[in-house]
Design a protein around this motif. Structure first.
Motif, short mmCIF file in Angstrom:
data_model
loop_
_atom_site.label_atom_id
_atom_site.label_comp_id
_atom_site.label_asym_id
_atom_site.label_seq_id
_atom_site.Cartn_x
_atom_site.Cartn_y
_atom_site.Cartn_z
N ALA A 137 0.84 -1.19 0.00
CA ALA A 137 0.00 0.00 0.00
C ALA A 137 0.88 1.24 0.00
CB ALA A 137 -0.93 0.00 1.21
N ILE A 138 0.27 2.37 -0.34
CA ILE A 138 0.97 3.64 -0.44
C ILE A 138 0.25 4.67 0.42
CG2 ILE A 138 1.71 5.47 -2.03
CD1 ILE A 138 1.39 3.28 -4.30
N VAL A 139 1.00 5.47 1.15
CA VAL A 139 0.44 6.60 1.90
C VAL A 139 0.96 7.88 1.28
CG1 VAL A 139 0.49 7.85 4.11
CG2 VAL A 139 0.11 5.37 4.07
N LEU A 140 0.05 8.82 1.02
CA LEU A 140 0.43 10.12 0.47
C LEU A 140 0.06 11.21 1.47
CD1 LEU A 140 1.49 11.84 -1.88
CD2 LEU A 140 -0.82 11.84 -2.82
N THR A 141 1.01 12.06 1.79
CA THR A 141 0.77 13.11 2.78
C THR A 141 1.54 14.36 2.40
OG1 THR A 141 0.69 13.55 5.17
CG2 THR A 141 2.66 12.43 4.33
N GLY A 142 1.39 15.41 3.23
CA GLY A 142 2.12 16.65 3.04
C GLY A 142 2.80 17.03 4.33
N SER A 143 2.58 18.27 4.76
CA SER A 143 3.15 18.74 6.02
C SER A 143 2.03 18.97 7.02
CB SER A 143 3.92 20.04 5.80
OG SER A 143 3.01 21.09 5.44
N ASP A 144 2.39 19.34 8.24
CA ASP A 144 1.36 19.67 9.23
C ASP A 144 0.55 20.89 8.82
OD1 ASP A 144 2.16 17.56 10.82
OD2 ASP A 144 3.44 18.77 12.12
N LYS A 145 1.19 21.83 8.12
CA LYS A 145 0.50 23.06 7.70
C LYS A 145 -0.36 22.85 6.47
CE LYS A 145 3.73 26.52 9.51
NZ LYS A 145 4.62 27.67 9.14
N ALA A 146 0.09 21.98 5.58
CA ALA A 146 -0.63 21.84 4.32
C ALA A 146 -0.38 20.48 3.68
CB ALA A 146 -0.21 22.94 3.35
N PHE A 147 -1.46 19.79 3.38
CA PHE A 147 -1.37 18.65 2.46
C PHE A 147 -0.98 19.21 1.10
CE2 PHE A 147 -3.53 15.97 -0.75
CZ PHE A 147 -2.89 14.77 -0.50
N ALA A 148 -1.77 20.12 0.58
CA ALA A 148 -1.43 20.92 -0.60
C ALA A 148 -2.43 22.07 -0.64
CB ALA A 148 -1.51 20.10 -1.88
N ALA A 149 -1.91 23.30 -0.62
CA ALA A 149 -2.77 24.47 -0.50
C ALA A 149 -3.37 24.90 -1.83
CB ALA A 149 -1.99 25.63 0.12
N GLY A 150 -3.15 24.14 -2.88
CA GLY A 150 -3.73 24.46 -4.17
C GLY A 150 -2.72 24.26 -5.28
N ALA A 151 -3.14 24.62 -6.49
CA ALA A 151 -2.22 24.57 -7.63
C ALA A 151 -1.34 25.81 -7.61
CB ALA A 151 -3.02 24.50 -8.93
N ASP A 152 -0.21 25.71 -8.29
CA ASP A 152 0.76 26.80 -8.31
C ASP A 152 0.26 27.91 -9.24
OD1 ASP A 152 2.98 28.47 -8.62
OD2 ASP A 152 4.39 26.81 -8.46
#
Length: 263
Positions: A56-71
């Motif tokens: 299995a695979i786990v995908l995550t970001g940081s404590d502040k942001a998984f992803a705050a949007g597109a660039d």
């Protein structure tokens, strides 16, 4: 922004070695999603998918942001002809071809493309303080990577309309209540550790059956009921050609723990 020497996606194995943890790594940009980031993410996902030791695979970001949007800096000067000819955002959907289960672990912001990425995963855990939203309307656009399609299927038309048209943002508890996530962990609980636990549990079963289960559930989203039932039945029947079916049923009858061969 991440420097050229820093990978945009960090990869590590869990302590069991059966789960790959992928972490988005643009901390100064709150993990804003860009084409280079998705290029790296697709490579890492495909490597994990091909690794027979991984279940299995786990995908995550940081404590502040998984992803705050597109660039936004990447997008702001594009025109229709360029985005259309080059199929802008097209590579963002390659995640759908990954056959192993992907579990999302969301802390902080999951906005715009970040919310869309989260919704494309197979299971989704979040913290109470997570924030989900589709704020594209504030930029003069609409979601372009599943934010109208997946969101409506998960939470229903009225709620999706409010998020897409009125820029409503919701927290982790509301996301759980609405069915956007599978579970909101308790306050202070490590959402990545919980996601890895689920990944380890999945990796403890026969890989062929897990893959078939994912295919069948995904089929239910795309097929009319009669065709979906036919797909499910055929996958069910096909598993009787596997060694793991014989082992699983024999172990049950013999009251012992099965030893999976993943064949």
């Amino acid at each position: 922004m991440s420097t050229a020497s820093e990978p945009l996606v960090l990869s590590e194995k869990s302590s069991s070695g059966k789960v790959i943890i992928l972490r988005l790594n643009r901390p100064k940009a709150l993990n804003a999603l860009s084409s280079p980031l998705f290029d790296q993410l697709n490579i890492e996902l495909e490597k994990a998918d091909a690794d027979e030791s991984v279940g299995a695979i786990v995908l995550t970001g940081s404590d502040k942001a998984f992803a705050a949007g597109a660039d936004i800096k990447e997008m702001k000067d594009k025109d229709f002809a360029t985005t259309y000819k080059n199929n802008f955002l097209g590579t963002w959907t390659r995640i759908g071809a990954i056959r192993k289960p992907i579990i999302g672990a969301v802390s902080g912001f999951a906005l715009g493309g970040g919310c869309e990425l989260a919704m494309s995963l197979d299971m989704l855990l979040c913290t109470p303080g997570a924030t989900f939203g589709q704020p594209e309307i504030t930029l003069g656009i609409i979601p372009g990577a599943g934010g109208t399609q997946r969101l409506t299927g998960l939470i229903g038309k009225p709620r999706a309309m409010e998020m897409v048209l009125a820029n409503r943002k919701i927290d982790g508890k509301t996301a759980e209540a609405w069915g956007l996530v599978s579970r909101c962990v308790a306050e202070g609980e490590d959402v990545v550790a919980e996601a890895v636990k689920i990944g380890d549990r999945i990796a403890g079963y026969g890989a062929v059956a897990v893959q078939a289960g994912k295919e069948a559930v995904n089929g239910s989203l795309e097929l009319p009921l009669e065709q979906g039932l036919r797909l499910e039945r055929r996958l069910f029947q096909s598993l009787f050609a596997t060694k793991d079916q014989k082992e699983g049923m024999s172990a049950f009858a013999e009251k012992r723990k099965p030893v999976w061969s993943h064949l």
